[in-house]
Scaffold this active site. Sequence first.
Site, PDB file in Angstrom:
ATOM      1  N   ILE A 119      -6.493  75.146  71.355  1.00  0.00           N
ATOM      2  CA  ILE A 119      -5.549  74.365  72.170  1.00  0.00           C
ATOM      3  C   ILE A 119      -4.111  74.623  71.702  1.00  0.00           C
ATOM      4  O   ILE A 119      -3.205  74.782  72.532  1.00  0.00           O
ATOM      5  CB  ILE A 119      -5.898  72.863  72.137  1.00  0.00           C
ATOM      6  CG1 ILE A 119      -7.303  72.644  72.717  1.00  0.00           C
ATOM      7  CG2 ILE A 119      -4.870  72.042  72.924  1.00  0.00           C
ATOM      8  CD1 ILE A 119      -7.845  71.226  72.555  1.00  0.00           C
TER       9      ILE A 119
ATOM     10  N   ARG B  29      -5.263  63.290  68.302  1.00  0.00           N
ATOM     11  CA  ARG B  29      -5.754  61.938  68.042  1.00  0.00           C
ATOM     12  C   ARG B  29      -4.582  61.108  67.528  1.00  0.00           C
ATOM     13  O   ARG B  29      -3.796  61.591  66.704  1.00  0.00           O
ATOM     14  CB  ARG B  29      -6.876  61.951  66.983  1.00  0.00           C
ATOM     15  CG  ARG B  29      -8.210  62.499  67.468  1.00  0.00           C
ATOM     16  CD  ARG B  29      -8.886  61.581  68.466  1.00  0.00           C
ATOM     17  NE  ARG B  29     -10.178  62.103  68.899  1.00  0.00           N
ATOM     18  CZ  ARG B  29     -10.343  62.902  69.942  1.00  0.00           C
ATOM     19  NH1 ARG B  29      -9.313  63.276  70.682  1.00  0.00           N
ATOM     20  NH2 ARG B  29     -11.551  63.336  70.272  1.00  0.00           N
TER      21      ARG B  29
ATOM     22  N   GLU C  85      -6.914  53.014  70.645  1.00  0.00           N
ATOM     23  CA  GLU C  85      -6.945  53.001  72.115  1.00  0.00           C
ATOM     24  C   GLU C  85      -7.878  51.904  72.622  1.00  0.00           C
ATOM     25  O   GLU C  85      -8.933  51.703  72.037  1.00  0.00           O
ATOM     26  CB  GLU C  85      -7.408  54.370  72.618  1.00  0.00           C
ATOM     27  CG  GLU C  85      -6.385  55.447  72.283  1.00  0.00           C
ATOM     28  CD  GLU C  85      -6.829  56.845  72.677  1.00  0.00           C
ATOM     29  OE1 GLU C  85      -7.877  56.990  73.326  1.00  0.00           O
ATOM     30  OE2 GLU C  85      -6.117  57.780  72.317  1.00  0.00           O
TER      31      GLU C  85
ATOM     32  N   HIS D 150      -4.585  58.974  77.365  1.00  0.00           N
ATOM     33  CA  HIS D 150      -5.608  59.937  76.927  1.00  0.00           C
ATOM     34  C   HIS D 150      -6.133  60.772  78.104  1.00  0.00           C
ATOM     35  O   HIS D 150      -7.324  60.699  78.445  1.00  0.00           O
ATOM     36  CB  HIS D 150      -6.755  59.234  76.188  1.00  0.00           C
ATOM     37  CG  HIS D 150      -7.461  60.137  75.223  1.00  0.00           C
ATOM     38  ND1 HIS D 150      -7.915  59.737  73.993  1.00  0.00           N
ATOM     39  CD2 HIS D 150      -7.778  61.459  75.309  1.00  0.00           C
ATOM     40  CE1 HIS D 150      -8.494  60.751  73.375  1.00  0.00           C
ATOM     41  NE2 HIS D 150      -8.426  61.823  74.163  1.00  0.00           N
TER      42      HIS D 150
END
Length: 328
Positions: A161, A242, A271, A289
């Site tokens: 990523i 995260r 979250e 998210h």
Amino acid sequence: MTHAPHRIVVTRRIAEPALALLREVGQVDLPQPDRGLTEAELHEVVAGADALVSTLQDRIDTRVVEAAGPGLRVIATVAVGYDNIDVDAVTGRDVLVTNTPGVLTDATADLTLGLLLAVTRRIGEGERLVREQRPWEFSLDFMLGAGLQGRTFGVVGLGQIGRAAARRAKAFGMEIAYTGRRRAAEEVEAELGARFLPMTELLGSADVVSLHCPLTPQTRHLIDADALAAMKPGAFLLNTTRGAVGDEGALAGALSDGVIAGAGLDVFEEEPHVHPGLLELDNVVLTPHLGSATVETRTEMALLAARNVAAVLTGEPALTPVRTKVAS
Ligand code: GLV
């Protein structure tokens, strides 16, 4: 003698093609209604399961394995990150853990660049202004943002990523620097024109710091008050990995005191709770998210999880195990 069909417990609704694939190898149980399960509920629904398809909302440890009973062979999380899973303990009980790397790389990198543009060009702030019908008119110094061209995009964790985000940033005319546990392969550095820097140098020189490392004990609160103070005053922070890789309280303070210029956050420490200090600030863009949240990507993630389950239950090797071998 006929065997009972495999029992496959799926904790959250997943794309229909993945459910169809699972139904070919067993009986699929999907708790209703579709919402995050409490630990007690998870332990209840998993009883007697041969396979569990879970999400990052589920806390997976040996209690889940015990609640499932001796038949449990695989836990397939529909996510690339697996900080919610005690992988060593679970694989130590002969249960394989699989995740979904690769299929969400582009979607997550796209969202990273979305946050970058939104925060540097004040898109969220501008959108709020228009929607709230506050007065405005075009003028040459109205709502000026920061340009990206020639600026340095600093990647923390140049995995799949991180590389995909860097490729996009390069296409926007940015220079690429990165830090991480180890240097990337030469061809990766060459493709991106990426410079490896130690963490402190990256923080001190990047105009944008983009977090792409997994959450581990080593990376928890990596971006704390000291790290934020080490960043350039005009720099931006992006977090699509995260929440706990950053320290949200310290970040809210740094953003309100102008220690850094702005932030784009898709993930949070607890979250769906978001630090109240962040909610008041205009120089932070907040999304719930959404990194992998496209129809195509979520379908591919669910399919990969289902293929992992089907492989293990039919005696084939898993496609994307987190560790290659269970103890037995
Ligand atoms: C999402 O955050 C994932 O880890 O896939």
